[in-house]
Design a protein around this motif. Sequence first.
Motif, PDB file in Angstrom:
ATOM      1  N   GLU A   1       2.666  17.998   6.595  1.00 28.27           N
ATOM      2  CA  GLU A   1       1.321  18.488   6.909  1.00 28.27           C
ATOM      3  C   GLU A   1       0.335  17.335   6.784  1.00 28.27           C
ATOM      4  N   ARG A   2      -0.588  17.238   7.741  1.00 32.92           N
ATOM      5  CA  ARG A   2      -1.559  16.157   7.775  1.00 32.92           C
ATOM      6  C   ARG A   2      -2.972  16.720   7.688  1.00 32.92           C
ATOM      7  N   LYS A   3      -3.752  16.112   6.774  1.00 36.25           N
ATOM      8  CA  LYS A   3      -5.143  16.513   6.620  1.00 36.25           C
ATOM      9  C   LYS A   3      -6.028  15.288   6.719  1.00 36.25           C
ATOM     10  N   MET A   4      -7.265  15.526   7.185  1.00 37.95           N
ATOM     11  CA  MET A   4      -8.243  14.448   7.284  1.00 37.95           C
ATOM     12  C   MET A   4      -9.511  14.872   6.567  1.00 37.95           C
ATOM     13  N   VAL A   5     -10.209  13.884   5.987  1.00 35.53           N
ATOM     14  CA  VAL A   5     -11.456  14.212   5.298  1.00 35.53           C
ATOM     15  C   VAL A   5     -12.500  14.614   6.320  1.00 35.53           C
ATOM     16  N   SER A   6     -13.454  15.446   5.892  1.00 37.42           N
ATOM     17  CA  SER A   6     -14.440  15.987   6.819  1.00 37.42           C
ATOM     18  C   SER A   6     -15.478  14.955   7.218  1.00 37.42           C
ATOM     19  N   ASP A   7     -15.899  14.125   6.277  1.00 42.84           N
ATOM     20  CA  ASP A   7     -16.917  13.113   6.563  1.00 42.84           C
ATOM     21  C   ASP A   7     -16.243  11.785   6.880  1.00 42.84           C
ATOM     22  N   LYS A   8     -16.731  11.173   7.942  1.00 45.31           N
ATOM     23  CA  LYS A   8     -16.196   9.859   8.294  1.00 45.31           C
ATOM     24  C   LYS A   8     -16.707   8.801   7.331  1.00 45.31           C
ATOM     25  N   ILE A   9     -15.936   7.766   7.153  1.00 43.93           N
ATOM     26  CA  ILE A   9     -16.342   6.672   6.279  1.00 43.93           C
ATOM     27  C   ILE A   9     -16.532   5.416   7.105  1.00 43.93           C
ATOM     28  N   ASP A  10     -17.334   4.541   6.608  1.00 46.52           N
ATOM     29  CA  ASP A  10     -17.621   3.291   7.304  1.00 46.52           C
ATOM     30  C   ASP A  10     -16.549   2.277   6.965  1.00 46.52           C
ATOM     31  N   LEU A  11     -15.692   1.980   7.917  1.00 41.06           N
ATOM     32  CA  LEU A  11     -14.614   1.014   7.699  1.00 41.06           C
ATOM     33  C   LEU A  11     -14.777  -0.166   8.654  1.00 41.06           C
ATOM     34  N   ASP A  12     -16.015  -0.648   8.781  1.00 40.70           N
ATOM     35  CA  ASP A  12     -16.250  -1.781   9.667  1.00 40.70           C
ATOM     36  C   ASP A  12     -15.627  -3.056   9.109  1.00 40.70           C
ATOM     37  N   THR A  13     -15.505  -3.121   7.798  1.00 44.63           N
ATOM     38  CA  THR A  13     -14.922  -4.306   7.173  1.00 44.63           C
ATOM     39  C   THR A  13     -13.502  -3.990   6.714  1.00 44.63           C
ATOM     40  N   PRO A  14     -12.665  -5.032   6.460  1.00 47.24           N
ATOM     41  CA  PRO A  14     -11.303  -4.776   5.982  1.00 47.24           C
ATOM     42  C   PRO A  14     -11.303  -3.911   4.724  1.00 47.24           C
TER      43      PRO A  14
ATOM     44  N   ASP B   1     -11.222  15.117   0.229  1.00 50.80           N
ATOM     45  CA  ASP B   1     -12.666  15.063   0.416  1.00 50.80           C
ATOM     46  C   ASP B   1     -13.234  13.884  -0.370  1.00 50.80           C
ATOM     47  N   PHE B   2     -14.415  13.465   0.062  1.00 51.85           N
ATOM     48  CA  PHE B   2     -15.136  12.383  -0.598  1.00 51.85           C
ATOM     49  C   PHE B   2     -15.709  12.860  -1.929  1.00 51.85           C
ATOM     50  N   LYS B   3     -15.619  11.994  -2.993  1.00 52.52           N
ATOM     51  CA  LYS B   3     -16.138  12.373  -4.307  1.00 52.52           C
ATOM     52  C   LYS B   3     -17.391  11.582  -4.670  1.00 52.52           C
ATOM     53  N   SER B   4     -17.277  10.262  -4.710  1.00 56.78           N
ATOM     54  CA  SER B   4     -18.416   9.450  -5.142  1.00 56.78           C
ATOM     55  C   SER B   4     -18.221   8.013  -4.696  1.00 56.78           C
ATOM     56  N   GLU B   5     -19.262   7.210  -4.951  1.00 61.62           N
ATOM     57  CA  GLU B   5     -19.200   5.787  -4.643  1.00 61.62           C
ATOM     58  C   GLU B   5     -20.188   5.045  -5.528  1.00 61.62           C
ATOM     59  N   TRP B   6     -19.974   3.758  -5.662  1.00 65.52           N
ATOM     60  CA  TRP B   6     -20.943   2.921  -6.365  1.00 65.52           C
ATOM     61  C   TRP B   6     -20.849   1.487  -5.841  1.00 65.52           C
ATOM     62  N   LYS B   7     -21.955   0.776  -5.980  1.00 62.26           N
ATOM     63  CA  LYS B   7     -21.985  -0.612  -5.560  1.00 62.26           C
ATOM     64  C   LYS B   7     -21.253  -1.451  -6.590  1.00 62.26           C
ATOM     65  N   ALA B   8     -20.210  -2.127  -6.138  1.00 63.67           N
ATOM     66  CA  ALA B   8     -19.348  -2.856  -7.068  1.00 63.67           C
ATOM     67  C   ALA B   8     -19.548  -4.360  -6.990  1.00 63.67           C
TER      68      ALA B   8
END
Length: 1271
Positions: A412-425, A454-461
């Motif tokens: 079974e294959r699932k995809m997250v609902s919100d797209k993410i920015d993967l412009d960089t490697p 699903d997406f949970k969180s992010e922070w500037k690293a």
Amino acid sequence: MELKDFKIPLLSNFNDIIDFSGTGMSEEEPQVTMEDAVKEIECMINDSLAQSYTMMDEIISVRVTNDEKSLVYITETDLVIWDRQSKERKNKQLPFVPQYLELCKGDKIALVSRRGETKINAYGIPGLEFMKVLDTHKSKIKNMFLSPNQRILVTPMEEEEVLKWDLDTLGRSQEVTSEEFEMASFSHNSERVLLINDKKVALYPLNVKYAEVSAEQKLESSVISAKFAPSDSFIALFFKQSIKMINSSSLEPICDIPLQESIRTAVIAQYEDIIVMGTESGKVIVFDNKNKRDLINMTVHNSPVTHISLSNDEKMIFSTEVEQKKKVFYTKFPELNLYKRIDKSSGILGFSPMNSLFAKFSREIKMLDLKTNEETLLGEIVGVQSVIYAGSNKIVICHNENISVINNETSERKMVSDKIDLDTPVCAVANQEGNLLFTGGKQKIKVWDLELVDFKSEWKAHEDIVTCLLMAKNDTRLISGSQDNQIKIWEYVEGVSELAPLQTLFGHLGVINSIKLTIDEKYLISGGSDKTMRIWNWEAETLLVTLVESDEVTGLYATQDGKYIISSSNDGKINYWSTKTFTKIFYNQVQANSIKKLFVSPNEAYIAFILQAGDCYAVANPLASKTMTVSGPNMDYYAYLRYLKSIINLVDIPDHTPSMDDWVILPYFLTAPHFYTYSNLSAYLRSSLETEFKTVESSFGETTLSISMDKDYRDCRNIIMKSMIKNYRDNPFAVACVTKECFIQLNKEGSRFLVKLYDLIFRRCVGYNLPKMISSSQGTPAYFRSKDVIPYAVNFFPPKVKPAITSPAEVPDSAVAPYDSATPGAQSGSLQDDKLASIAGAQSSSLQEDNLANINAGSGVVDLPEKSAGAGETATPPAAAPEEVLDKSVFFMHSLVPFNISAGSIESIEFLKSTLDSPNQDIFRTKFIQSILQGKWKQVRWLMYTQGLLYVLYLVTLSLFVLYWQDNQIMLVIPFVLSIILTSYEVYQAVLSPIDYLEDIWNYIDISRAVLFIVYTIMNWTDGDESVVYTFLMVTSFISWVRGISYFRLYPPTRYMVNLLSEVFKDMMSFLILLFYSTLAFSFIFLVLDVPTERDSLMSYVSYSYLINLGTYSLDGMTYMQSLMFFIVTMINQVVMMNLLISIVGDTHDRVQESLEIADNMELAEMILEVETLCFWKRNVKDDTYLQICLEDEYGEGAGWAGKVRELKVMMKGIKEAQAKAAVQSSEEVKEIREQIFQIEKSVMDDNLKLKEYIEQIKKNQLEIMRRMGK
């Protein structure tokens, strides 16, 4: 997509060298000696290098039978069958001169053409009986060629025609073409033949009666040889220095491959990627047709190769040459670990836990089983960046548009609902449970819930792209690397959008391309674009060592056994490093193209990599080899084996070749420097270490230094130690190659490098996140024995406040996390809490009975913390102690070599003995030896103190008995019992180590005391002769008091005096002999001067003379002569002899003061050794640990008498050397200046002469002009 089969018939079978059932490198390594390994390697070399069969006659042509049991060849006069096993020869004399030979009909018939004739004779095999003559009845035979099915023979003729023969019937010939051709080559299905001449190649069918050319191609140069591929998919045309691949049907060119060598003959192996060629220079070249490069150049012949062929199983190469015509050479086909290209793949994405390879093929993502070559399609996804195997059943795919999660069980294959920015490697890592995914991109780290997808969180690293991520500490730590040149350690807190890093590691000067943790997670390895690989103790924020690579580091891997690091670099190299000494063992130059990414399968059987050009390859991991193999910069290990054979056998030794030092013999991990040392080639070893200092330890523990020690090659040993000392600054961990066994042997020999080596292996800690200041209430020095080379403050000074621990899950795995509460700016927050929790829960086994640190605070080490709360319990923290004043400056030292210093162990006793027996006693000045002795002394001193206390009680009770209780026999029981206890200790000591016991002079005194006291006691209780009894009591008391002097060694202030007393007695022996002589002489003189009738006994005159020496005398009644003699006696014995005694004692005192440090530590070592010898139950303890110590930083330490004397001597020696050096340098400079002045003066003189000549010439010219003007 096609993945070529890894099981190559002509090469080594991967199942023979790789353990697919588990980790190939985890198996126990063979326990052998260097001699055993060398013998085995010699056998391998002899088996791999070319050998030859020598025949009786010169060979014209030779063939190997299909069963490979016999060689069939022709000479000028005979047809010969030669059995390879029995070496028997059967021959048939020929009535003609033969030219060519072929075998047909399953090797039952030999066809021999006649030189310069039209006939071919057929002979039966093995009887060599004549069968038939095949006659062309036309022109002479130019050559003959046999089809692969042995049913057709093609013979180009001299008069422009080519004939074919039906060998089933040995019937008449049939014309193939009327054109002139020189050579022929058959397709493997024997249905087509390629005919070659200087102008063209032409393809003819053989399955029709009247054949017409099906294709032809013109040539620009002459063809040396031509071969159909085994699959008939292409034809290889071999020119003198190139290969042209053409289509086997149309003969259209495919590609041209230039060669370095001139070709004479060639053959294509069944595995079509391999071509074997014979050259003009005598080499046999194994050529990689797929990657278009030479793999191995084997120097087999001394002249051009005339014939080359492969055995049926393609495990043997047969060849002949121009000059040695009586020999047939056979060479074992080399085992090749080929880099297998994964065809049509556009990228490798990683390995699954089952060792399958994730790869993308355009839009398709597949999982490839490298063992079975099975493929599993995961789906079609565009722009895939990475594939992560999360938990036990999830495959996570990060791509340009989204993140997909595939259930490995249900597909079974699932995809997250919100797209993410993967412009960089993108880099990604999942936690162990498989419910969280962390991805890195532009500056940010994002967290994804894999259960809800699903997406949970992010922070500037970071300030730039996040290039790599890593999970550690049971998912409690996240480590990230970035293009901002920084590595950061995080603790993920759910729901927090702004996180501060717990730690930041600085040091790289370029992009962080890869990070990896060792299996125990103690060390972090990072590689970057600054061409360095850095090893960190990441919890202590400490950079241990920086290793310089040849180019940008693009990939890293740490092996599961913790012994090796694999790295890839931008110049196409895969490098293999030792984690013990952090030195490069060897490398593989996989491609000229740079490596973009590196992957290693979980079972460590395979290495996969992506080149910058996009090509993907997989190869067997050489570290996983279970059988003997050779690995190095390229596949051309044949030259290395020849080189090694010369080194081992010391025959025809070539000049040192630095490139040979980059090879290794696996699984023994033996390199060329090992063999230089083994063969005592010190010049080669020096050249090798000057090129690159390598300290490689073999799988059975041998290093170049240990080999030189075992064989007593002093030149090699000195070269190694000099090089080690010279390169210490670049890599201090390289000294780890000096094993504890080497130190024991170096101690015994008293090597001049010993002091320097001990100073190098015991280094001061710099930048290890350790406190600089502590409270004065914390005792120093503090000792600790650790399994880890890096010291942690918590091991020396556990905190006094224990935080609450609600569950065992809150306690980190490591009990040795760095703790720096005393250092300003120490880390705070959850990391600090975890460190405290780690301390509270630590129950380190290394701090038990054998630990040097198991001492109370007053002795220098704080007691261990109490046991932490158990599962389900809550620990209540005690009230916080008042804050202590940090008023003591400290520093830390740690050893780089582990030692087994467990009291009573064989290795500990051997080490102590070697230090005491060492001719180089300056080792007792080194901080390492002193720290070991001080730590051991604190561990065993209680026994010596107990013994000393018993002896004091014995002396007190014996003295009281002598003073007050001699008439009371019962009171003799107390000293007698104490004496028996002390004597039992001596007997116990003598039984355990009789030889060592008899080497100590104090033990003889003890034996004498014990025997005399027993005899006295028996005589006292049996009412023996009173005078004899008192005599025994007097001698016993005297010896007992003398023996008591040795116990003053227990206390440092008096230990020096005992040594001084001993040395004074040694130095006074000559003086005492002279004093006795002069005293006795003056006794006789006084006896002669006295009136004969008034003379006393001789002893009275000796006593009188001795009393004069002491200043006790009387002048009453002396005659004139006696007074004169008295004056002479006092001048000689009192003034001269006593001043001489004072001078001797003074010199001894100065000498003892100078070596006080040595003598003091030697006395300490002897007492420690005495106690350890008694601990027989701990003989087999094996506990190699690193010694670590915390010391008070006292300025001006060592400013005492001995220190000043030694310091002054060193200073004076340095000044003298500097003066001598300056004088030589000044003399050379003066000489050079004088030479320059001389040259200048000479130049000036030459210029003056030239100037004078010019002036004279001008004058002449002027006169000439004036003369002409006058005319």
